[in-house]
Design an enzyme around this catalytic site. Sequence first.
Site, PDB file in Angstrom:
ATOM      1  N   MET A   1      46.934  14.755  15.831  1.00 44.74           N
ATOM      2  CA  MET A   1      46.003  14.068  17.506  1.00 44.74           C
ATOM      3  C   MET A   1      45.499  12.962  16.920  1.00 44.74           C
ATOM      4  O   MET A   1      45.336  12.160  17.880  1.00 44.74           O
ATOM      5  CB  MET A   1      45.152  15.876  17.252  1.00 44.74           C
ATOM      6  CG  MET A   1      45.898  16.462  18.341  1.00 44.74           C
ATOM      7  SD  MET A   1      47.435  16.025  19.286  1.00 44.74           S
ATOM      8  CE  MET A   1      46.382  15.233  21.039  1.00 44.74           C
ATOM      9  N   GLU A   2      45.061  12.959  15.300  1.00 46.50           N
ATOM     10  CA  GLU A   2      44.510  11.799  15.426  1.00 46.50           C
ATOM     11  C   GLU A   2      45.275  10.670  15.286  1.00 46.50           C
ATOM     12  O   GLU A   2      45.075   9.339  15.869  1.00 46.50           O
ATOM     13  CB  GLU A   2      43.710  11.866  13.854  1.00 46.50           C
ATOM     14  CG  GLU A   2      42.262  13.117  13.990  1.00 46.50           C
ATOM     15  CD  GLU A   2      42.821  13.909  14.300  1.00 46.50           C
ATOM     16  OE1 GLU A   2      41.920  14.592  14.323  1.00 46.50           O
ATOM     17  OE2 GLU A   2      43.682  14.533  13.957  1.00 46.50           O
TER      18      GLU A   2
ATOM     19  N   ASP B   1      44.062  -3.841  27.108  1.00 50.38           N
ATOM     20  CA  ASP B   1      42.704  -4.883  27.492  1.00 50.38           C
ATOM     21  C   ASP B   1      42.688  -6.363  26.751  1.00 50.38           C
ATOM     22  O   ASP B   1      41.938  -6.964  28.011  1.00 50.38           O
ATOM     23  CB  ASP B   1      41.973  -3.781  27.338  1.00 50.38           C
ATOM     24  CG  ASP B   1      40.102  -4.039  27.663  1.00 50.38           C
ATOM     25  OD1 ASP B   1      40.351  -4.350  28.366  1.00 50.38           O
ATOM     26  OD2 ASP B   1      39.124  -4.958  26.428  1.00 50.38           O
TER      27      ASP B   1
ATOM     28  N   MET C   1      40.202  20.450  22.322  1.00 52.82           N
ATOM     29  CA  MET C   1      40.351  21.708  21.359  1.00 52.82           C
ATOM     30  C   MET C   1      40.397  20.778  20.348  1.00 52.82           C
ATOM     31  O   MET C   1      40.703  21.478  19.293  1.00 52.82           O
ATOM     32  CB  MET C   1      41.043  22.774  22.330  1.00 52.82           C
ATOM     33  CG  MET C   1      40.564  23.536  23.060  1.00 52.82           C
ATOM     34  SD  MET C   1      38.928  24.138  23.393  1.00 52.82           S
ATOM     35  CE  MET C   1      39.105  24.312  24.931  1.00 52.82           C
ATOM     36  N   CYS C   2      40.048  20.493  19.935  1.00 51.53           N
ATOM     37  CA  CYS C   2      40.794  19.314  18.648  1.00 51.53           C
ATOM     38  C   CYS C   2      39.507  19.254  17.492  1.00 51.53           C
ATOM     39  O   CYS C   2      37.777  19.451  18.038  1.00 51.53           O
ATOM     40  CB  CYS C   2      41.262  17.600  18.985  1.00 51.53           C
ATOM     41  SG  CYS C   2      41.732  16.985  17.577  1.00 51.53           S
ATOM     42  N   HIS C   3      39.622  19.915  16.528  1.00 49.32           N
ATOM     43  CA  HIS C   3      38.676  19.883  15.518  1.00 49.32           C
ATOM     44  C   HIS C   3      38.464  18.712  15.358  1.00 49.32           C
ATOM     45  O   HIS C   3      39.353  17.523  15.081  1.00 49.32           O
ATOM     46  CB  HIS C   3      38.969  20.891  14.450  1.00 49.32           C
ATOM     47  CG  HIS C   3      39.027  22.581  15.048  1.00 49.32           C
ATOM     48  ND1 HIS C   3      40.411  23.051  15.436  1.00 49.32           N
ATOM     49  CD2 HIS C   3      38.707  23.419  14.226  1.00 49.32           C
ATOM     50  CE1 HIS C   3      40.093  23.631  15.748  1.00 49.32           C
ATOM     51  NE2 HIS C   3      39.554  24.514  14.990  1.00 49.32           N
TER      52      HIS C   3
END
Length: 157
Positions: free
Chosen positions: A110-111, A125, A74-76
């Site tokens: 969020m970014e 990794d 739901m992130c723009h």
Amino acid sequence: MDFTHFNEEGRAHMVEVGRKNDTKRIAKAYGKVRMKKETIEMIKDGLIKKGDVLSVAQVGGIMGSKKTSELIPMCHNIFITGSNIRFNILEESIEIESEVKTVGKTGVEMEALTAVSMAALTIYDMCKSIDRSMVIEEIKLMQKSGGKSGEFIRKDD
């Protein structure tokens, strides 16, 4: 067709941000990758087979910030005006800090969190062949500014 499971009263939908004002927004996030001392030394000495761990992790984090809306449902989708990753190498861990900037209708928390997460996962990794005991921890928002909710600065650290 029955559309009752996904409506404006209830479940999944993106928040409408069209009426919000564009403001300058900045978010900083933090995370850490704990690892063996020997792994830290190999990173510092450039002995990891896959290459320069921190350079690749920096690019991975920046790319992650740009892809956040593809990863978080739901992130723009946000136009990012700046994204950076910094590292602090300690004896048994690497600290990661991201800073993401935009001018827009919604924030970049969020970014920033995704940037730290992707940088940490990239470190894992690249080093997993020599240290599978690494732990990614403490991913958290440290600071955000801009928008209606104003400024947030984490106080517990």
